[in-house]
Scaffold this motif. Structure first.
Motif, PDB file in Angstrom:
ATOM      1  N   LEU A   1       0.838  -1.203   0.000  1.00 31.65           N
ATOM      2  CA  LEU A   1       0.000   0.000   0.000  1.00 31.65           C
ATOM      3  C   LEU A   1       0.870   1.248   0.000  1.00 31.65           C
ATOM      4  O   LEU A   1       0.669   2.169   0.774  1.00 31.65           O
ATOM      5  CB  LEU A   1      -0.931  -0.007   1.218  1.00 31.65           C
ATOM      6  N   SER A   2       1.850   1.257  -0.903  1.00 30.56           N
ATOM      7  CA  SER A   2       2.774   2.388  -0.953  1.00 30.56           C
ATOM      8  C   SER A   2       3.173   2.704  -2.387  1.00 30.56           C
ATOM      9  O   SER A   2       3.077   1.855  -3.276  1.00 30.56           O
ATOM     10  CB  SER A   2       4.033   2.094  -0.128  1.00 30.56           C
ATOM     11  N   LEU A   3       3.599   3.940  -2.583  1.00 30.60           N
ATOM     12  CA  LEU A   3       4.180   4.368  -3.851  1.00 30.60           C
ATOM     13  C   LEU A   3       5.567   4.928  -3.552  1.00 30.60           C
ATOM     14  O   LEU A   3       5.675   5.986  -2.923  1.00 30.60           O
ATOM     15  CB  LEU A   3       3.316   5.434  -4.525  1.00 30.60           C
ATOM     16  N   PRO A   4       6.618   4.243  -3.972  1.00 30.57           N
ATOM     17  CA  PRO A   4       7.979   4.739  -3.686  1.00 30.57           C
ATOM     18  C   PRO A   4       8.315   5.966  -4.518  1.00 30.57           C
ATOM     19  O   PRO A   4       7.794   6.158  -5.619  1.00 30.57           O
ATOM     20  CB  PRO A   4       8.867   3.547  -4.073  1.00 30.57           C
ATOM     21  N   ILE A   5       9.168   6.808  -3.968  1.00 34.83           N
ATOM     22  CA  ILE A   5       9.714   7.963  -4.691  1.00 34.83           C
ATOM     23  C   ILE A   5      11.192   7.678  -4.953  1.00 34.83           C
ATOM     24  O   ILE A   5      11.978   7.606  -4.005  1.00 34.83           O
ATOM     25  CB  ILE A   5       9.555   9.261  -3.888  1.00 34.83           C
ATOM     26  N   PRO A   6      11.583   7.483  -6.213  1.00 38.36           N
ATOM     27  CA  PRO A   6      12.997   7.163  -6.499  1.00 38.36           C
ATOM     28  C   PRO A   6      13.901   8.314  -6.123  1.00 38.36           C
ATOM     29  O   PRO A   6      13.499   9.477  -6.133  1.00 38.36           O
ATOM     30  CB  PRO A   6      12.989   6.902  -8.007  1.00 38.36           C
ATOM     31  N   GLN A   7      15.156   8.016  -5.797  1.00 38.45           N
ATOM     32  CA  GLN A   7      16.104   9.034  -5.364  1.00 38.45           C
ATOM     33  C   GLN A   7      16.883   9.648  -6.525  1.00 38.45           C
ATOM     34  O   GLN A   7      17.479  10.714  -6.371  1.00 38.45           O
ATOM     35  CB  GLN A   7      17.063   8.433  -4.333  1.00 38.45           C
ATOM     36  N   ASP A   8      16.893   8.993  -7.680  1.00 32.13           N
ATOM     37  CA  ASP A   8      17.500   9.577  -8.872  1.00 32.13           C
ATOM     38  C   ASP A   8      16.763  10.877  -9.198  1.00 32.13           C
ATOM     39  O   ASP A   8      15.531  10.921  -9.226  1.00 32.13           O
ATOM     40  CB  ASP A   8      17.396   8.603 -10.050  1.00 32.13           C
ATOM     41  N   ALA A   9      17.511  11.956  -9.442  1.00 33.78           N
ATOM     42  CA  ALA A   9      16.921  13.290  -9.577  1.00 33.78           C
ATOM     43  C   ALA A   9      15.868  13.367 -10.673  1.00 33.78           C
ATOM     44  O   ALA A   9      14.771  13.920 -10.462  1.00 33.78           O
ATOM     45  CB  ALA A   9      18.022  14.320  -9.835  1.00 33.78           C
ATOM     46  N   ARG A  10      16.164  12.811 -11.845  1.00 34.33           N
ATOM     47  CA  ARG A  10      15.209  12.896 -12.953  1.00 34.33           C
ATOM     48  C   ARG A  10      13.973  12.033 -12.701  1.00 34.33           C
ATOM     49  O   ARG A  10      12.841  12.451 -12.964  1.00 34.33           O
ATOM     50  CB  ARG A  10      15.884  12.500 -14.273  1.00 34.33           C
ATOM     51  N   LEU A  11      14.192  10.840 -12.165  1.00 30.69           N
ATOM     52  CA  LEU A  11      13.064   9.964 -11.880  1.00 30.69           C
ATOM     53  C   LEU A  11      12.213  10.508 -10.735  1.00 30.69           C
ATOM     54  O   LEU A  11      10.977  10.379 -10.747  1.00 30.69           O
ATOM     55  CB  LEU A  11      13.565   8.555 -11.533  1.00 30.69           C
ATOM     56  N   LYS A  12      12.863  11.129  -9.761  1.00 29.57           N
ATOM     57  CA  LYS A  12      12.131  11.726  -8.644  1.00 29.57           C
ATOM     58  C   LYS A  12      11.230  12.858  -9.140  1.00 29.57           C
ATOM     59  O   LYS A  12      10.080  12.995  -8.696  1.00 29.57           O
ATOM     60  CB  LYS A  12      13.117  12.262  -7.595  1.00 29.57           C
ATOM     61  N   LYS A  13      11.740  13.661 -10.057  1.00 36.47           N
ATOM     62  CA  LYS A  13      10.949  14.755 -10.631  1.00 36.47           C
ATOM     63  C   LYS A  13       9.695  14.201 -11.311  1.00 36.47           C
ATOM     64  O   LYS A  13       8.598  14.747 -11.164  1.00 36.47           O
ATOM     65  CB  LYS A  13      11.802  15.526 -11.633  1.00 36.47           C
ATOM     66  N   ILE A  14       9.852  13.114 -12.044  1.00 37.79           N
ATOM     67  CA  ILE A  14       8.714  12.494 -12.726  1.00 37.79           C
ATOM     68  C   ILE A  14       7.726  11.933 -11.716  1.00 37.79           C
ATOM     69  O   ILE A  14       6.507  12.115 -11.844  1.00 37.79           O
ATOM     70  CB  ILE A  14       9.201  11.386 -13.680  1.00 37.79           C
ATOM     71  N   ALA A  15       8.247  11.252 -10.695  1.00 36.97           N
ATOM     72  CA  ALA A  15       7.379  10.645  -9.682  1.00 36.97           C
ATOM     73  C   ALA A  15       6.540  11.703  -8.974  1.00 36.97           C
ATOM     74  O   ALA A  15       5.327  11.528  -8.783  1.00 36.97           O
ATOM     75  CB  ALA A  15       8.218   9.868  -8.672  1.00 36.97           C
ATOM     76  N   LEU A  16       7.173  12.797  -8.576  1.00 37.41           N
ATOM     77  CA  LEU A  16       6.448  13.859  -7.874  1.00 37.41           C
ATOM     78  C   LEU A  16       5.393  14.489  -8.776  1.00 37.41           C
ATOM     79  O   LEU A  16       4.302  14.846  -8.317  1.00 37.41           O
ATOM     80  CB  LEU A  16       7.424  14.913  -7.361  1.00 37.41           C
TER      81      LEU A  16
END
Length: 279
Positions: A160-175
């Protein structure tokens, strides 16, 4: 026989005294009953002790640097020591929380997560929470604490979670996807705007997040719909407002995540709470 006594707290920790926190290192776990009004607590904070909580009614979301977790009734939320997080709750909640000494918290997950709550664990913690604070060093309470830790070790991780990746570009997409789950921006556009090829984005995303962007976006939509669920909107409205093309597709996706229908979930979290008191 101990007296029933509800140890009061203000959305987590604010109402406890410094002396109460000092007790955690001695007795290892302090359980407290929770009741709150509809509230959104969005100030980021951390604490040296770990925190476990379970809701009987209502729901809460926890956001940290590693992702977002949703805590439906009768599941346990876990927040490790020194983990910066903020709590979002748009529904009246009742339940309990347990503060755990950091020396014992190391055997549990290193990031916020959702755990299963056994039929034994819930009434056990309820009994711990009714114990008078001044008498928690008694042998009887310490026995309950020992049983609590033995039972907690058997809890299973819940998806029941959605991880936020720590890679800067992937984190921007996730957010972006978390904040705009109904935006049907294409994979190609997401890749191009972040200096990646479509193939490279898909590969890196899967490696860092553990699921496809398509699945991530769908879960983000479901999480987005929870505000409408707790607000009592119709299931048709919930499906439409979070971007699903049909109610049936929404119900199917919801059941995959929560193992229940949106209507059943709505009935559970919105069970009438007669005492909305901020403790």
């Amino acid at each position: 026989m101990h007296k029933h006594h509800h140890n009061k707290i203000l959305i987590g920790i604010e109402a406890m005294q410094a002396a109460d926190f000092d007790m955690i290192s001695t007795i290892k776990a302090i359980a407290i009953c929770l009741t709150s009004e509809n509230v959104k607590l969005d100030s980021t904070h951390q604490h040296r002790f770990a925190q476990l909580y379970c809701l009987k009614h209502g729901q809460m979301m926890i956001q940290s640097s590693t992702g977002i977790i949703v805590t439906p009734p009768h599941c346990m939320g876990w927040i490790p020591s020194y983990c910066e997080h903020h709590i979002i709750s748009n529904s009246g909640v009742t339940g309990w929380t347990v503060f755990i000494d950091e020396s014992l918290a190391t055997i549990f997950p290193k990031e916020p997560t959702i755990l299963s709550c056994s039929f034994l664990l819930e009434p056990l913690i309820q009994r711990m929470a009714e114990w008078e604070m001044a008498k928690m060093e008694q042998r009887e309470y310490q026995h309950l604490v020992n049983v609590f830790f033995d039972e907690l070790k058997q809890a299973e991780l819940q998806p029941l979670s959605l991880p936020i990746p720590q890679d800067a570009r992937l984190k921007k997409i996730a957010l972006y996807l978390l904040e705009n789950p109904t935006d049907e921006v294409s994979l190609e556009d997401l890749a191009q705007s972040n200096g990646l090829s479509t193939r490279s984005l898909s590969r890196h995303w899967s490696n860092h997040v553990g699921m496809s962007i398509k699945k991530y976006r769908q879960i983000a939509k479901i999480f987005k719909s929870l505000d409408d669920i707790t607000a009592g909107k119709s299931i048709e409205q919930c499906a439409w407002r979070c971007g699903f093309e049909s109610t049936s597709a929404y119900i199917l996706a919801f059941k995959r995540i929560f193992k229940t229908t949106p209507k059943e979930y709505q009935n559970l979290v919105n069970l009438n709470i007669t005492k909305n008191i901020l403790l």
